[in-house]
Design a protein around this motif. Sequence first.
Motif, PDB file in Angstrom:
ATOM      1  N   ILE A  56      -4.857   5.188  16.118  1.00 27.64           N
ATOM      2  CA  ILE A  56      -5.086   5.589  14.729  1.00 27.64           C
ATOM      3  C   ILE A  56      -4.484   4.565  13.774  1.00 27.64           C
ATOM      4  CG2 ILE A  56      -4.594   7.359  12.990  1.00 27.64           C
ATOM      5  CD1 ILE A  56      -4.589   9.402  15.315  1.00 27.64           C
ATOM      6  N   ALA A  57      -3.302   4.062  14.095  1.00 30.90           N
ATOM      7  CA  ALA A  57      -2.669   3.046  13.249  1.00 30.90           C
ATOM      8  C   ALA A  57      -3.527   1.792  13.161  1.00 30.90           C
ATOM      9  CB  ALA A  57      -1.284   2.706  13.796  1.00 30.90           C
ATOM     10  N   ALA A  58      -4.149   1.412  14.271  1.00 34.58           N
ATOM     11  CA  ALA A  58      -5.008   0.220  14.271  1.00 34.58           C
ATOM     12  C   ALA A  58      -6.255   0.456  13.423  1.00 34.58           C
ATOM     13  CB  ALA A  58      -5.396  -0.136  15.710  1.00 34.58           C
ATOM     14  N   ILE A  59      -6.802   1.667  13.465  1.00 38.08           N
ATOM     15  CA  ILE A  59      -7.965   1.992  12.637  1.00 38.08           C
ATOM     16  C   ILE A  59      -7.608   1.849  11.158  1.00 38.08           C
ATOM     17  CG2 ILE A  59      -9.455   3.892  11.884  1.00 38.08           C
ATOM     18  CD1 ILE A  59      -9.401   4.892  14.801  1.00 38.08           C
ATOM     19  N   LEU A  60      -6.442   2.368  10.787  1.00 34.98           N
ATOM     20  CA  LEU A  60      -6.030   2.339   9.385  1.00 34.98           C
ATOM     21  C   LEU A  60      -5.683   0.937   8.895  1.00 34.98           C
ATOM     22  CD1 LEU A  60      -3.682   5.470   9.266  1.00 34.98           C
ATOM     23  CD2 LEU A  60      -6.070   5.334   8.557  1.00 34.98           C
ATOM     24  N   ALA A  61      -5.178   0.100   9.799  1.00 35.85           N
ATOM     25  CA  ALA A  61      -4.552  -1.155   9.382  1.00 35.85           C
ATOM     26  C   ALA A  61      -5.470  -2.062   8.563  1.00 35.85           C
ATOM     27  CB  ALA A  61      -4.034  -1.902  10.608  1.00 35.85           C
ATOM     28  N   SER A  62      -6.688  -2.308   9.028  1.00 39.22           N
ATOM     29  CA  SER A  62      -7.548  -3.254   8.317  1.00 39.22           C
ATOM     30  C   SER A  62      -7.962  -2.710   6.955  1.00 39.22           C
ATOM     31  CB  SER A  62      -8.789  -3.571   9.155  1.00 39.22           C
ATOM     32  OG  SER A  62      -9.563  -2.401   9.361  1.00 39.22           O
ATOM     33  N   HIS A  63      -8.171  -1.408   6.861  1.00 37.15           N
ATOM     34  CA  HIS A  63      -8.543  -0.815   5.574  1.00 37.15           C
ATOM     35  C   HIS A  63      -7.360  -0.795   4.614  1.00 37.15           C
ATOM     36  CE1 HIS A  63     -12.567   0.579   6.768  1.00 37.15           C
ATOM     37  NE2 HIS A  63     -12.028   0.737   7.957  1.00 37.15           N
ATOM     38  N   GLU A  64      -6.180  -0.472   5.132  1.00 40.29           N
ATOM     39  CA  GLU A  64      -5.005  -0.454   4.275  1.00 40.29           C
ATOM     40  C   GLU A  64      -4.724  -1.836   3.705  1.00 40.29           C
ATOM     41  OE1 GLU A  64      -1.903   1.304   6.618  1.00 40.29           O
ATOM     42  OE2 GLU A  64      -2.381   3.327   5.908  1.00 40.29           O
ATOM     43  N   ALA A  65      -5.004  -2.869   4.488  1.00 41.63           N
ATOM     44  CA  ALA A  65      -4.814  -4.225   3.978  1.00 41.63           C
ATOM     45  C   ALA A  65      -5.733  -4.489   2.790  1.00 41.63           C
ATOM     46  CB  ALA A  65      -5.070  -5.250   5.090  1.00 41.63           C
ATOM     47  N   ARG A  66      -6.983  -4.030   2.885  1.00 41.09           N
ATOM     48  CA  ARG A  66      -7.927  -4.210   1.768  1.00 41.09           C
ATOM     49  C   ARG A  66      -7.493  -3.408   0.552  1.00 41.09           C
ATOM     50  NH1 ARG A  66     -13.836  -3.491   4.574  1.00 41.09           N
ATOM     51  NH2 ARG A  66     -13.434  -1.334   3.914  1.00 41.09           N
ATOM     52  N   VAL A  67      -7.088  -2.155   0.798  1.00 39.12           N
ATOM     53  CA  VAL A  67      -6.646  -1.300  -0.298  1.00 39.12           C
ATOM     54  C   VAL A  67      -5.398  -1.884  -0.961  1.00 39.12           C
ATOM     55  CG1 VAL A  67      -5.721   0.981  -0.879  1.00 39.12           C
ATOM     56  CG2 VAL A  67      -7.693   0.784   0.657  1.00 39.12           C
ATOM     57  N   ASP A  68      -4.466  -2.350  -0.151  1.00 41.59           N
ATOM     58  CA  ASP A  68      -3.246  -2.949  -0.688  1.00 41.59           C
ATOM     59  C   ASP A  68      -3.548  -4.158  -1.559  1.00 41.59           C
ATOM     60  OD1 ASP A  68      -1.266  -1.242   0.141  1.00 41.59           O
ATOM     61  OD2 ASP A  68      -0.810  -2.345   1.971  1.00 41.59           O
ATOM     62  N   THR A  69      -4.459  -5.000  -1.111  1.00 40.69           N
ATOM     63  CA  THR A  69      -4.810  -6.199  -1.879  1.00 40.69           C
ATOM     64  C   THR A  69      -5.347  -5.812  -3.260  1.00 40.69           C
ATOM     65  OG1 THR A  69      -5.267  -7.489   0.111  1.00 40.69           O
ATOM     66  CG2 THR A  69      -6.273  -8.248  -1.934  1.00 40.69           C
ATOM     67  N   ARG A  70      -6.225  -4.829  -3.298  1.00 36.00           N
ATOM     68  CA  ARG A  70      -6.775  -4.373  -4.582  1.00 36.00           C
ATOM     69  C   ARG A  70      -5.674  -3.773  -5.469  1.00 36.00           C
ATOM     70  NH1 ARG A  70     -10.978  -1.057  -1.073  1.00 36.00           N
ATOM     71  NH2 ARG A  70     -12.387  -2.729  -0.423  1.00 36.00           N
ATOM     72  N   ARG A  71      -4.840  -2.915  -4.857  1.00 35.71           N
ATOM     73  CA  ARG A  71      -3.817  -2.241  -5.657  1.00 35.71           C
ATOM     74  C   ARG A  71      -2.761  -3.226  -6.153  1.00 35.71           C
ATOM     75  NH1 ARG A  71      -2.552   1.995  -2.461  1.00 35.71           N
ATOM     76  NH2 ARG A  71      -4.056   3.365  -3.499  1.00 35.71           N
ATOM     77  N   GLU A  72      -2.394  -4.185  -5.325  1.00 32.33           N
ATOM     78  CA  GLU A  72      -1.413  -5.189  -5.749  1.00 32.33           C
ATOM     79  C   GLU A  72      -1.935  -5.977  -6.942  1.00 32.33           C
ATOM     80  OE1 GLU A  72       1.591  -5.537  -4.805  1.00 32.33           O
ATOM     81  OE2 GLU A  72       1.794  -4.706  -2.787  1.00 32.33           O
ATOM     82  N   ALA A  73      -3.221  -6.305  -6.930  1.00 37.62           N
ATOM     83  CA  ALA A  73      -3.807  -7.033  -8.062  1.00 37.62           C
ATOM     84  C   ALA A  73      -3.757  -6.183  -9.328  1.00 37.62           C
ATOM     85  CB  ALA A  73      -5.243  -7.435  -7.742  1.00 37.62           C
ATOM     86  N   MET A  74      -4.048  -4.889  -9.208  1.00 38.93           N
ATOM     87  CA  MET A  74      -3.983  -4.013 -10.366  1.00 38.93           C
ATOM     88  C   MET A  74      -2.542  -3.852 -10.858  1.00 38.93           C
ATOM     89  SD  MET A  74      -6.766  -0.986  -9.477  1.00 38.93           S
ATOM     90  CE  MET A  74      -6.656  -0.285 -11.144  1.00 38.93           C
ATOM     91  N   LEU A  75      -1.606  -3.790  -9.937  1.00 33.93           N
ATOM     92  CA  LEU A  75      -0.198  -3.682 -10.320  1.00 33.93           C
ATOM     93  C   LEU A  75       0.280  -4.955 -11.014  1.00 33.93           C
ATOM     94  CD1 LEU A  75       1.120  -1.881  -7.129  1.00 33.93           C
ATOM     95  CD2 LEU A  75       1.345  -0.999  -9.455  1.00 33.93           C
ATOM     96  N   ASP A  76      -0.170  -6.104 -10.520  1.00 31.42           N
ATOM     97  CA  ASP A  76       0.185  -7.366 -11.185  1.00 31.42           C
ATOM     98  C   ASP A  76      -0.289  -7.354 -12.632  1.00 31.42           C
ATOM     99  OD1 ASP A  76       1.342  -8.336  -8.881  1.00 31.42           O
ATOM    100  OD2 ASP A  76      -0.393  -9.548  -8.297  1.00 31.42           O
ATOM    101  N   ASN A  77      -1.525  -6.913 -12.832  1.00 26.23           N
ATOM    102  CA  ASN A  77      -2.086  -6.867 -14.173  1.00 26.23           C
ATOM    103  C   ASN A  77      -1.350  -5.839 -15.035  1.00 26.23           C
ATOM    104  OD1 ASN A  77      -4.358  -7.620 -16.091  1.00 26.23           O
ATOM    105  ND2 ASN A  77      -4.682  -5.418 -15.933  1.00 26.23           N
ATOM    106  N   TYR A  78      -1.020  -4.716 -14.449  1.00 23.65           N
ATOM    107  CA  TYR A  78      -0.294  -3.669 -15.165  1.00 23.65           C
ATOM    108  C   TYR A  78       1.065  -4.180 -15.640  1.00 23.65           C
ATOM    109  CZ  TYR A  78       2.098   0.811 -15.927  1.00 23.65           C
ATOM    110  OH  TYR A  78       2.803   1.857 -16.463  1.00 23.65           O
TER     111      TYR A  78
END
Length: 218
Positions: A56-78
């Motif tokens: 289950i952790a492996a299933i989540l990992a690649s998606h969480e990386a994508r989500v993190d990248t998007r959220r980090e960019a929004m946080l940088d802008n914020y």
Amino acid sequence: MSAPSEGARSTLLVTAKRLFAERGLDGVSLREIIREAGIKHATAIQYHFGDRDGLIAAILASHEARVDTRREAMLDNYEANATPSARDIAAIMVRPLARELEDQDGRYFLRIYSQVIQHPDGMFVDTGTSIWRWRRHADEVLPPGAAELHTRYSALTFTTVELARRATERPHADDQLFVSRIIDVVSAIVEAPLSPETERLYSERHQRQLLDAKDTTA
């Protein structure tokens, strides 16, 4: 007998993601996943992932990386441009996850992610690195006492449940209105003041905790 190949690992991930999304994390056995994937090695999951949690952790990992990248960019802008705003904070929670509605693979992830967040065993508390950075900013707009009452978790749970529900439907041509409404509600969750009753109960609990701590150290 030769070891399971990396191709088998990928096949297991794809198969497990679909089955977990459709039937639930506790509704599928490892044996079923191996059989459905057409893998001949009975221990293939143990070989590649260790156990069910590792899978289950492996299933989540690649998606969480994508989500993190998007959220980090929004946080940088914020951090660079915004003053504290509950709706901006809500959008930073919702939009990176909502992008996963754009394809079937992402929709499977959302259905699994919602189960993980709500699982009674508390599996996978770390839901991605950006969520902890988001929590710090959410604290800036939470009413006094709300953080201790798990308001941030309520916001995350509502987000994942609603997105998972949407992910079970046939793909929509446009999710903008749906996503905007989720942001509205998450913003309201974040900004919701404590009622007099909640404040009283919170104070009473705090006093009991102080007394319990005093008795323990006495």
